[in-house]
Write a protein that holds these residues in place. Structure first.
Motif, PDB file in Angstrom:
ATOM      1  N   GLN A  20       0.820  -1.241  -0.042  1.00 30.82           N
ATOM      2  CA  GLN A  20       0.027  -0.059  -0.142  1.00 30.82           C
ATOM      3  C   GLN A  20       0.864   1.163   0.145  1.00 30.82           C
ATOM      4  N   ILE A  21       1.853   1.206   0.832  1.00 25.53           N
ATOM      5  CA  ILE A  21       2.615   2.419   0.871  1.00 25.53           C
ATOM      6  C   ILE A  21       3.609   2.693  -0.367  1.00 25.53           C
ATOM      7  N   LEU A  22       3.797   1.563  -1.077  1.00 27.87           N
ATOM      8  CA  LEU A  22       4.768   1.540  -2.356  1.00 27.87           C
ATOM      9  C   LEU A  22       3.916   1.970  -3.500  1.00 27.87           C
ATOM     10  N   PHE A  23       2.470   1.635  -3.329  1.00 26.05           N
ATOM     11  CA  PHE A  23       1.453   2.150  -4.595  1.00 26.05           C
ATOM     12  C   PHE A  23       1.126   3.560  -4.044  1.00 26.05           C
ATOM     13  N   THR A  29       4.504   9.832  -7.417  1.00 28.94           N
ATOM     14  CA  THR A  29       5.558  10.118  -8.425  1.00 28.94           C
ATOM     15  C   THR A  29       4.985  10.238  -9.790  1.00 28.94           C
ATOM     16  N   SER A  30       3.951   9.470 -10.163  1.00 32.49           N
ATOM     17  CA  SER A  30       3.483   9.746 -11.286  1.00 32.49           C
ATOM     18  C   SER A  30       2.715  10.780 -11.614  1.00 32.49           C
ATOM     19  N   ARG A  31       2.190  11.496 -10.620  1.00 26.47           N
ATOM     20  CA  ARG A  31       1.559  12.801 -10.581  1.00 26.47           C
ATOM     21  C   ARG A  31       2.460  13.886 -11.084  1.00 26.47           C
ATOM     22  N   ARG A  32       3.729  13.612 -10.444  1.00 30.47           N
ATOM     23  CA  ARG A  32       4.938  14.662 -10.489  1.00 30.47           C
ATOM     24  C   ARG A  32       5.561  14.423 -11.799  1.00 30.47           C
ATOM     25  N   SER A  33       5.861  13.114 -12.147  1.00 31.54           N
ATOM     26  CA  SER A  33       6.654  12.966 -13.336  1.00 31.54           C
ATOM     27  C   SER A  33       6.027  11.985 -14.510  1.00 31.54           C
ATOM     28  N   GLN A  38      10.795   6.439 -12.473  1.00 37.10           N
ATOM     29  CA  GLN A  38      10.532   6.469 -11.173  1.00 37.10           C
ATOM     30  C   GLN A  38       9.031   5.831 -10.726  1.00 37.10           C
ATOM     31  N   PHE A  39       8.263   5.829 -11.332  1.00 38.35           N
ATOM     32  CA  PHE A  39       6.967   5.122 -11.088  1.00 38.35           C
ATOM     33  C   PHE A  39       6.817   3.644 -11.077  1.00 38.35           C
ATOM     34  N   ALA A  40       7.686   3.217 -11.887  1.00 38.42           N
ATOM     35  CA  ALA A  40       7.967   1.843 -11.913  1.00 38.42           C
ATOM     36  C   ALA A  40       8.677   1.241 -10.888  1.00 38.42           C
ATOM     37  N   LYS A  41       9.747   2.100 -10.516  1.00 39.76           N
ATOM     38  CA  LYS A  41      10.517   1.738  -9.142  1.00 39.76           C
ATOM     39  C   LYS A  41       9.609   1.394  -7.796  1.00 39.76           C
ATOM     40  N   PHE A  42       8.522   1.976  -7.857  1.00 41.12           N
ATOM     41  CA  PHE A  42       7.596   1.811  -6.583  1.00 41.12           C
ATOM     42  C   PHE A  42       6.537   0.629  -7.018  1.00 41.12           C
ATOM     43  N   PHE A  43       6.060   1.054  -8.186  1.00 41.36           N
ATOM     44  CA  PHE A  43       4.879   0.394  -8.569  1.00 41.36           C
ATOM     45  C   PHE A  43       4.998  -1.226  -8.663  1.00 41.36           C
TER      46      PHE A  43
END
Length: 113
Positions: A20-23, A29-33, A38-43
């Motif tokens: 949940q925290i990573l999502f 991150t997706s909202r910013r960039s 960067q998105f994939a690194k957490f998703f």
């Protein structure tokens, strides 16, 4: 008393909370960039964590009553809220804290049965 089921429940909860925290971090991150590296690194780690949580929960349900396993899932609300406050700098309201206390009392009562 065998502590292994409690260990598995804790692992299930922690992997769920981590996912949940990573999502949430991925979505910020997706909202910013956008939906890049960067998105994939957490998703994708979030998906992996939620998958582990899912299969741990299935294993617990195979061995224990749903009425025993499921109340522990209520702890995820508390842990996610605390981690959101700590890691994501979200505000914790008084209502949220009072609700978390009531959830904790309920889980304690269930674990004693």
């Amino acid at each position: 008393m065998n502590l292994f089921p409690y260990f598995l429940i804790l692992c299930s909860l922690l992997t769920f909370v981590t996912g949940q925290i990573l999502f949430k971090h991925a979505m910020e991150t997706s909202r910013r960039s956008g939906f890049g590296i960067q998105f994939a690194k957490f998703f994708f780690p979030g998906i992996a964590s939620m998958t582990v949580s899912f299969f741990l929960t299935l294993g617990l349900l195979q061995r224990f009553d749903l009425s025993y396993v499921y109340p522990f899932q209520g702890l995820s609300v508390i842990i996610v809220s605390l981690m959101g406050g700590i890691l994501l700098k979200e505000k914790l309201s008084v209502q949220l804290i009072i609700g978390a206390v009531f959830i904790s009392i309920g889980v304690a009562l269930v674990s004693l049965s």
